[in-house]
Design a protein around this motif. Sequence first.
Motif, short mmCIF file in Angstrom:
data_model
loop_
_atom_site.label_atom_id
_atom_site.label_comp_id
_atom_site.label_asym_id
_atom_site.label_seq_id
_atom_site.Cartn_x
_atom_site.Cartn_y
_atom_site.Cartn_z
N ASN A 5 8.91 44.66 26.36
CA ASN A 5 9.20 45.93 27.19
C ASN A 5 8.59 47.04 26.35
N LYS A 6 7.87 48.10 27.42
CA LYS A 6 7.61 49.54 26.71
C LYS A 6 8.74 50.54 27.20
N PHE A 7 9.05 51.25 26.54
CA PHE A 7 9.97 52.27 26.97
C PHE A 7 9.77 53.77 26.11
N LYS A 8 10.30 54.67 26.64
CA LYS A 8 10.64 55.99 26.01
C LYS A 8 11.87 56.59 26.68
N VAL A 9 12.73 56.54 25.91
CA VAL A 9 14.25 57.10 26.31
C VAL A 9 14.78 57.89 25.15
N ARG A 10 15.83 58.52 25.45
CA ARG A 10 16.30 59.61 24.47
C ARG A 10 16.70 59.05 23.11
N ASP A 11 17.75 57.97 23.15
CA ASP A 11 18.22 57.64 22.01
C ASP A 11 19.04 56.18 22.01
N LEU A 12 18.07 55.02 21.46
CA LEU A 12 18.77 53.66 21.62
C LEU A 12 19.94 53.76 21.09
N LYS A 13 20.55 54.49 20.49
CA LYS A 13 21.97 54.27 19.77
C LYS A 13 22.85 54.53 20.73
N LEU A 14 22.50 54.89 21.98
CA LEU A 14 23.50 55.08 23.16
C LEU A 14 23.59 53.95 23.89
N ALA A 15 23.07 52.75 23.57
CA ALA A 15 22.80 51.61 24.28
C ALA A 15 24.22 51.01 24.74
N ALA A 16 24.96 50.88 23.48
CA ALA A 16 26.36 50.17 23.83
C ALA A 16 27.15 50.96 24.86
N GLN A 17 27.19 52.37 24.73
CA GLN A 17 28.14 53.07 25.87
C GLN A 17 27.35 52.90 27.28
N GLY A 18 26.02 52.59 27.26
CA GLY A 18 25.46 52.66 28.61
C GLY A 18 25.85 51.27 29.09
N LYS A 19 25.82 50.51 28.10
CA LYS A 19 26.02 48.83 28.66
C LYS A 19 27.55 48.77 29.58
N THR A 20 28.43 49.55 28.81
CA THR A 20 29.97 49.31 29.50
C THR A 20 29.77 50.20 30.67
N LYS A 21 29.18 51.31 30.77
CA LYS A 21 29.03 52.11 32.05
C LYS A 21 28.52 51.22 33.17
N ILE A 22 27.23 50.46 32.93
CA ILE A 22 26.84 49.66 34.06
C ILE A 22 27.67 48.60 34.20
N GLU A 23 28.41 47.98 33.27
CA GLU A 23 29.54 46.98 33.85
C GLU A 23 30.75 47.42 34.59
N TRP A 24 30.95 48.70 34.51
CA TRP A 24 31.84 49.53 35.34
C TRP A 24 31.31 49.52 36.75
N ALA A 25 30.15 50.07 36.85
CA ALA A 25 29.46 50.07 38.09
C ALA A 25 29.20 48.80 38.77
N GLU A 26 28.70 47.69 37.94
CA GLU A 26 28.67 46.59 38.39
C GLU A 26 30.00 45.76 39.20
N SER A 27 30.97 46.31 38.50
CA SER A 27 32.25 45.74 39.19
C SER A 27 32.69 46.35 40.59
#
Length: 424
Positions: A5-27
């Motif tokens: 994949n190609k991407f441009k985002v602010r900071d990949l270090k935020l990914a773990a926090q984003g992942k839990t946020k997505i899991e919250w929404a998913e539920s």
Amino acid sequence: MAKNNKFKVRDLKLAAQGKTKIEWAESRMPVLAALRAKYKKTKPFKGFKIAGCLHVTKETAVLIRTFIDAGAELSWSGCNPLSTQDDVAAALAVDGVSIYAWHGMNTKEFYWCIDRTLDFKPQLTLDDGADLIFTVHNKYKNLIPSIIGGTEETTTGVHRLRKMAEQGALKYPVFAVNDSITKWDFDNVYGTGQSTIDGILRATSVLIAGKNFVVAGYGHCGSGVATRAKGLGASTIATEVKPTSALKATLEGHRVMKMDDAAKVGDIFVTATGVKDVIVGRHFASMKDGAIVCNTGHYDCEINLEDLNRLKKSVRTIRPNCEEYTMKDGRKIYILAKGRLVNLSAAEGHPSEVMDMSFANQFNAQLALVNSYKAGKKLSVNVHVLPESMDQAIAGVKLSTMGIKIDKLTKEQIKYNEDYSEGT
Ligand code: ADE
């Protein structure tokens, strides 16, 4: 997923926090989960590329995952410079999604991101606000012959696409996702209602009770905001241009007046009209000291900040998403989220539970385009709506996941409904 994949985002270090946020929404998004389970094996989108331009939030991430599980290839950008949740964008990039989105981009960067999502030559477009489809029509006409169709999420976007269709400027079919009952009757009312109040509170932390709360525009979004504000104890005022909407606001217990009059008494102002110049210089000139002004309409043209800048002596950021304008006469006026969508810029947008239904419609609309293409049926180049049966199916799944059972018509009742001859 293969990670080319190609991407441009602010900071990949935020990914773990984003992942839990997505899991919250998913539920909290059971309708999308049901679609995901249903199409995981058959993968109806296999071989189809979707370019998306829609707020990058935890809920959108769940939609993206649903499309990917159903076989789609995606490339995504945000549809507002201030609405991207950087942690979610990072999580999607790490997960292998092509994504171009970060919070706080400028206009040039915004269109650069849209351009990048078109690099992979999509057959389908998915919009919230129609910026992607406009870009295709204006700048990438060469892509049009291979595009099957598009979908549009929001009232403002649908309005513009209908105007394009009327003038013969629309070049491929589009589904108006906004016009599905399970979108506009829930997302626009309860979603905008709650998330707008959420944005105001996060940006200001003021007490709503006892305030004169002015809502410009009493459509579905405005009525949702006014109703929530009233529920919190505000004295609500609606401004309108449409007599029927003004009447509805009056009968629903809000005071109705012209913005010229509301400007003098309002403590908090929210624009939700979809048109420009709703609050302009003469309104700022008559506002009370301490007035708070924000917008929840799609574009940032409803509050005329150029006028405000002409009237101001100085400006400073007093809290995140809250700028204090000191006027030449010493009054202070507070602008939230730079006049952009306050619910997505200062808060997280609509709650997952409501986006669940909106995005089920997005999924169904994209699937309808693919299915008609596969069946060799050409949709007319126009703005289409999904059938009501799809709304009833979505609402049915939602209700069952909430543990709510409803009645069924008996055979006799169905017959009665169909028989117009029965009278007194
Ligand atoms: N529009 C309004 N709220 C939203 C959300 N949470 N995600 C995506 N788009 C939205």
